[in-house]
Design an enzyme around this catalytic site. Structure first.
Site, PDB file in Angstrom:
ATOM      1  N   CYS A 151       4.047   6.968   1.562  1.00 36.79           N
ATOM      2  CA  CYS A 151       3.632   6.069   2.656  1.00 36.79           C
ATOM      3  C   CYS A 151       2.106   6.102   2.733  1.00 36.79           C
ATOM      4  O   CYS A 151       1.457   6.512   1.765  1.00 36.79           O
ATOM      5  CB  CYS A 151       4.296   6.463   3.971  1.00 36.79           C
ATOM      6  SG  CYS A 151       3.870   8.117   4.562  1.00 36.79           S
TER       7      CYS A 151
ATOM      8  N   ASN B 263       1.204  10.034   4.692  1.00 37.55           N
ATOM      9  CA  ASN B 263       2.050  11.192   4.299  1.00 37.55           C
ATOM     10  C   ASN B 263       2.192  12.197   5.450  1.00 37.55           C
ATOM     11  O   ASN B 263       2.244  13.411   5.234  1.00 37.55           O
ATOM     12  CB  ASN B 263       1.513  11.875   3.021  1.00 37.55           C
ATOM     13  CG  ASN B 263       2.467  12.904   2.411  1.00 37.55           C
ATOM     14  OD1 ASN B 263       2.039  13.894   1.829  1.00 37.55           O
ATOM     15  ND2 ASN B 263       3.749  12.699   2.532  1.00 37.55           N
TER      16      ASN B 263
ATOM     17  N   CYS C   4       4.033  10.764   8.568  1.00 35.39           N
ATOM     18  CA  CYS C   4       5.124  10.239   9.412  1.00 35.39           C
ATOM     19  C   CYS C   4       6.362   9.898   8.593  1.00 35.39           C
ATOM     20  O   CYS C   4       7.371  10.603   8.646  1.00 35.39           O
ATOM     21  CB  CYS C   4       4.667   9.009  10.187  1.00 35.39           C
ATOM     22  SG  CYS C   4       3.338   9.344  11.369  1.00 35.39           S
ATOM     23  N   ARG C   5       6.306   8.801   7.807  1.00 32.25           N
ATOM     24  CA  ARG C   5       7.518   8.308   7.133  1.00 32.25           C
ATOM     25  C   ARG C   5       7.904   9.098   5.894  1.00 32.25           C
ATOM     26  O   ARG C   5       9.059   9.515   5.754  1.00 32.25           O
ATOM     27  CB  ARG C   5       7.333   6.819   6.755  1.00 32.25           C
ATOM     28  CG  ARG C   5       7.260   5.902   7.956  1.00 32.25           C
ATOM     29  CD  ARG C   5       6.718   4.534   7.589  1.00 32.25           C
ATOM     30  NE  ARG C   5       5.306   4.591   7.228  1.00 32.25           N
ATOM     31  CZ  ARG C   5       4.582   3.572   6.807  1.00 32.25           C
ATOM     32  NH1 ARG C   5       5.155   2.395   6.668  1.00 32.25           N
ATOM     33  NH2 ARG C   5       3.303   3.702   6.540  1.00 32.25           N
ATOM     34  N   SER C   6       6.962   9.286   4.966  1.00 31.60           N
ATOM     35  CA  SER C   6       7.368   9.908   3.691  1.00 31.60           C
ATOM     36  C   SER C   6       7.776  11.384   3.810  1.00 31.60           C
ATOM     37  O   SER C   6       8.676  11.804   3.071  1.00 31.60           O
ATOM     38  CB  SER C   6       6.319   9.694   2.595  1.00 31.60           C
ATOM     39  OG  SER C   6       5.064  10.217   2.950  1.00 31.60           O
TER      40      SER C   6
ATOM     41  N   ASP D  60       5.709   1.344  10.166  1.00 32.77           N
ATOM     42  CA  ASP D  60       4.812   2.479  10.414  1.00 32.77           C
ATOM     43  C   ASP D  60       4.927   2.878  11.887  1.00 32.77           C
ATOM     44  O   ASP D  60       4.589   2.089  12.764  1.00 32.77           O
ATOM     45  CB  ASP D  60       3.388   2.005  10.078  1.00 32.77           C
ATOM     46  CG  ASP D  60       2.343   3.063  10.347  1.00 32.77           C
ATOM     47  OD1 ASP D  60       2.705   4.138  10.856  1.00 32.77           O
ATOM     48  OD2 ASP D  60       1.169   2.803  10.053  1.00 32.77           O
TER      49      ASP D  60
HETATM   50  P1  4NP Z   1       2.620   7.259   7.664  1.00 27.04           P
HETATM   51  O1  4NP Z   1       1.971   6.865   9.081  1.00 27.04           O
HETATM   52  O2  4NP Z   1       1.980   6.347   6.636  1.00 27.04           O
HETATM   53  O3  4NP Z   1       4.063   6.977   7.849  1.00 27.04           O
HETATM   54  O4  4NP Z   1       2.305   8.730   7.434  1.00 27.04           O
HETATM   55  C1  4NP Z   1       0.607   6.814   9.318  1.00 27.04           C
HETATM   56  C2  4NP Z   1      -0.110   7.978   9.540  1.00 27.04           C
HETATM   57  C3  4NP Z   1      -1.451   7.914   9.832  1.00 27.04           C
HETATM   58  C4  4NP Z   1      -2.095   6.683   9.894  1.00 27.04           C
HETATM   59  C5  4NP Z   1      -1.384   5.518   9.661  1.00 27.04           C
HETATM   60  C6  4NP Z   1      -0.043   5.586   9.365  1.00 27.04           C
HETATM   61  N1  4NP Z   1      -3.497   6.642  10.221  1.00 27.04           N
HETATM   62  O5  4NP Z   1      -4.005   5.514  10.425  1.00 27.04           O
HETATM   63  O6  4NP Z   1      -4.142   7.695  10.301  1.00 27.04           O
END
Ligand code: 4NP
Length: 153
Positions: A3, A6, A8-10, A118
């Site tokens: 994602c 790295n 939240c989702r992955s 997200d």
């Molecule tokens: P992820 O979520 O891609 O599922 O880990 C996010 C985590 C952090 C951010 C965006 C999405 N950020 O903008 O810092």
């Protein structure tokens, strides 16, 4: 499992898939990474850890790392969460064989919505939605890969 951050989702996808692989007595390697290095070295987001924990999965010890070109050599399949992850990973592919390894996980699992949303900017509920999508997708992915392996043996 890839994602953006790295965190939240992955990491959730990694935890869910690892658990299912264990239940099937398989010895497949699962890892996760981000297309950015924004959270490099950090543990998953507290809300992801809490969500996984509610489902009996511990992802608290994972650390964020960026996706690197070497991952194309190390892994047979690369599952991304959304279209933007898809183009970011594709941009690192050196050949068709690399590019062919990349799949949007929900599309690979024949689901109607093909992007895992997200959840970073929202509340805890978004994480449960992500969990439900990934849990369903991972079941289908596993079933498909088990069938492929059986056909090869
Ligand atoms: P992820 O979520 O891609 O599922 O880990 C996010 C985590 C952090 C951010 C965006 C999405 N950020 O903008 O810092």
């Amino acid at each position: 499992m890839v994602c953006l951050g790295n965190i939240c989702r992955s990491p959730l996808a990694e935890g869910i898939m690892r658990e299912k692989i264990k239940k099937h007595n398989l010895h497949w390697i699962v890892d996760s990474a981000g297309t950015s290095n924004w959270h490099q070295g950090e543990h998953p987001d507290k809300r992801s850890i809490a969500n996984a924990s509610e489902h009996g999965i511990d992802i608290s010890t994972l650390h964020s790392r960026p996706f690197i070109k070497e991952d194309f050599k190390k892994f047979d399949l690369i599952f991304v969460m959304d279209e933007s992850n898809y183009s970011d990973v594709l941009a690192q592919a050196s050949c068709d064989a690399d590019a062919n390894k990349i799949h949007k996980i929900l599309a690979f699992a024949d689901m109607i919505n093909t992007n895992v949303p997200d959840p970073y900017a929202g509340g805890q509920h978004g994480f449960e939605l992500v969990y439900q999508m990934l849990d369903e997708a991972c079941d289908v992915v596993l079933e498909k890969l088990i069938n492929v392996q059986a056909a090869l043996n």
